[in-house]
Design an enzyme around this catalytic site. Structure first.
Site, short mmCIF file in Angstrom:
data_model
loop_
_atom_site.label_atom_id
_atom_site.label_comp_id
_atom_site.label_asym_id
_atom_site.label_seq_id
_atom_site.Cartn_x
_atom_site.Cartn_y
_atom_site.Cartn_z
N LYS A 107 10.03 -11.26 1.65
CA LYS A 107 8.80 -11.05 1.89
C LYS A 107 7.95 -9.98 1.78
CE LYS A 107 7.93 -14.47 5.60
NZ LYS A 107 7.87 -14.64 7.00
N ASP A 143 -5.22 7.78 11.18
CA ASP A 143 -5.67 6.95 11.66
C ASP A 143 -4.75 6.32 12.91
OD1 ASP A 143 -7.53 4.95 12.84
OD2 ASP A 143 -7.06 3.25 11.13
N GLY A 197 -9.96 -5.51 5.12
CA GLY A 197 -10.20 -4.04 5.56
C GLY A 197 -11.48 -3.61 4.82
N ALA A 198 -12.10 -2.51 5.24
CA ALA A 198 -13.37 -1.93 4.46
C ALA A 198 -12.80 -1.62 3.20
CB ALA A 198 -13.83 -0.95 5.37
N ALA A 237 -9.46 -2.21 1.63
CA ALA A 237 -8.51 -2.91 1.04
C ALA A 237 -8.36 -4.24 1.86
CB ALA A 237 -7.26 -2.15 0.77
#
Lengths: 214, 345
Positions: free
Chosen positions: A26, A128, A7-8, A10
């Protein structure tokens, strides 16, 4: 560690995590990356503050009955959060591949409405709210993910922006599902009281047309 | 424009390749008065300006307007001389209709109206923000950039979608340029304050923590400014300027980066007066290179308020069918960029 997505702000890694000897699960590790353009001291401060804040938002959402991944570990000094891996698919993919009937999708949006209503009732804005940030688990449960742009807020306008973003996602990415918002709002008004005020603000937000659809 | 005054081309075909349209644009929204002359081929024939510099304190709109009124005629003459043209060669006149300070806008609009009526040529009121973007696109040759517009009065991230420029990120309070000016003034630096702040910042050594406020695509600078002003006299001015610029530019770079991810655009255009500061360009360059994107920076002459940008945008408006009646040339102090329908892209 296997890289899941970039991502931008992280990157996400998929990993095995030992919760007790011999007992593994997991997990997803969300790591906030260094930004070379800003001075080190500032960069570290921003990354640690946001790591802490995101985990607080998720923790608070979960306490209020909003399904979000369970957090196992937060390390603001090293800028990462370890959270439960939710086995499932992003709603965006499910809707684009049309593997669910329209009726099932509508039903799902009623549930999403209830979930977002709970989120807003507890004073949290997602920031978001797109179908790319919703996971339908193998067990049929819907999860909200990625609170990286979230805020603690009680402002109707902030809530309206969440709804606006979701509405625009339906109109652009999933244009066959435009009327699905109706079902969302039905669910939303079951768990959130100030719906009318938020819908009023939504009109202002739409008039400004400031937020871009994706 | 009165009927019967159909505009014909000026006939300067021999010099400008024939069939070209010449536009004179007047900019005046804050403390810079500018006049530019541009052809529809994008040739900039003149771009002259005069700056009102207040003797004491901040910018006073009325004093600036007074300065405009005293200088506008001679500045228009100067632009014509520079372009080697006479007033009769001008085909259209355009002016900054807003946003900006009322008294300044009104002087500029009045001058444009008298040119229009006197010469019998069309008049076009142009949005100041659109003009910044369009001159930037003309000069940097970027096709469809995400725009970071940072000046004394504006701090916005703008994208083009559905025939309009849309603000997708913005300051929630003060414009950054205004904050930098304020800091420079309070430190007793010389006008233009932003350049003085930059000079001091280059000698900064120690980073002082200041409020960094970014919420998604929204920025806030008032807390940063207040905190910086409180530190005057307690820390080295060099360190303060350095930390102030580092913090505020990092905020801008972050929203620009998020904007690129959100919109999927592959170009970034930096425009507005603050775009003249070196460190901001450096940070953005570093950021876009990580995304494989391209950065275009409008050179200082065209990134600060200037007449050429108004003249060029006037041509774009006009060629896509927009000209204004005199009664439509009322100034708009709060003229939002989204109000303009972009018919030329």
């Amino acid at each position: 560690m296997a890289l899941m997505s970039k991502g931008a702000e992280a990157d996400l890694y998929l990993e095995e995590y030992e919760i007790s000897p011999g007992n593994k699960m997991k997990v997803v590790v969300k790591f906030r990356k260094e930004k070379k353009y800003r001075v080190k001291q500032l960069d570290r401060k921003i990354r640690s503050t946001r790591t802490r804040k995101e985990s607080k938002l998720m923790h608070s959402a979960r306490e209020n009955g909003v399904p979000v991944p369970w957090i196992l570990e937060v390390d603001p000094e090293n800028f990462y959060i370890v959270m439960e891996y939710v086995d499932g698919k992003r709603l965006r993919e499910i809707m684009l591949s049309k593997e669910l009937s329209k009726e099932s999708v509508n039903e799902l949006f009623r549930e999403i409405g209830r979930i977002v209503g709970k989120l807003h009732s507890s004073g949290i804005v997602h920031g978001d709210l797109t179908t790319g940030n919703m996971i339908l688990s193998e067990g049929g449960e819907l999860y909200l993910i990625d609170f990286g742009l979230g805020e603690f807020s009680k402002r109707a306008e902030d809530f309206a922006v969440d709804i606006y973003v979701l509405k625009r996602t339906l109109e652009s990415t999933h244009y066959e599902y435009k009327e699905t918002l109706k079902y969302f709002l039905e669910g939303y008004s079951q768990t959130f009281e100030k719906v009318r005020e938020v819908l009023e603000k939504l009109k202002d937000v739409e008039r400004r047309g400031r937020y871009v659809a994706r | 424009m009165p009927a019967g005054n159909a505009v014909t081309h000026n006939g300067r075909g021999s010099k400008f390749g024939g069939g070209c349209l010449i536009s004179l644009g007047i900019e005046g929204t804050a403390y810079k008065l500018g006049v530019g002359i541009v052809t529809d081929k994008g040739e900039i024939l003149a771009n002259v300006s005069r700056v009102f510099s207040p003797k004491k304190g901040g910018l006073k709109p009325r004093e600036a307007a007074q300065y405009y009124a005293e200088n506008i005629s001679s500045l228009i003459r100067e632009s014509l001389e520079k372009a080697n043209l006479s007033a009769r060669d001008i085909d259209i006149v355009s002016f900054s209709q807003g946003p900006g300070m009322g008294p300044c806008l009104r002087v500029v609009a009045t001058a444009a109206r008298s040119l229009s009526l006197g010469l019998g040529i069309p008049i076009v009121g142009v949005n100041h923000g659109v003009a910044h973007i369009e001159i930037g696109r003309l000069i940097t040759k970027l096709e469809d950039p995400l725009v970071l517009f940072v000046s004394g009065g504006n701090t916005q991230v703008i994208t083009f979608q559905d025939r309009r420029y849309r603000v997708i990120g913005e300051t929630m309070d003060m414009a950054l340029g205004n904050c930098i000016d304020r800091l420079g003034r309070e430190l007793g630096l010389e006008f233009p304050w932003a350049l003085s702040v930059q000079e001091l910042a280059k000698r900064g050594e120690k980073f002082i923590e200041l409020p960094y406020i970014v919420k998604g695509m929204e920025l806030s600078f008032s807390g940063l400014l207040t905190s910086a002003l409180e530190k005057i006299g307690k820390v080295r001015p060099e360190d303060l300027c350095y930390s102030f610029l580092e913090t505020s530019f990092a905020m801008l770079t972050e929203v620009a980066e998020r904007g690129l991810t959100l919109t999927g655009k592959e170009e970034l255009l930096l425009c507005g007066g603050v775009g003249a500061l070196d460190r901001l360009k450096e940070m953005l360059k570093e950021m876009v290179s990580e995304h494989g994107a391209k950065l275009g920076v409008t050179p200082p002459e065209y990134s600060v308020d200037n007449g050429a940008m108004i003249a060029w945008t006037g041509i774009l408006y006009y060629k896509s069918g927009t000209k204004h009646k005199i009664e439509e040339t009322v100034v708009k102090q709060r003229f939002r960029i989204e109000e303009v329908e972009v018919n030329w892209r």
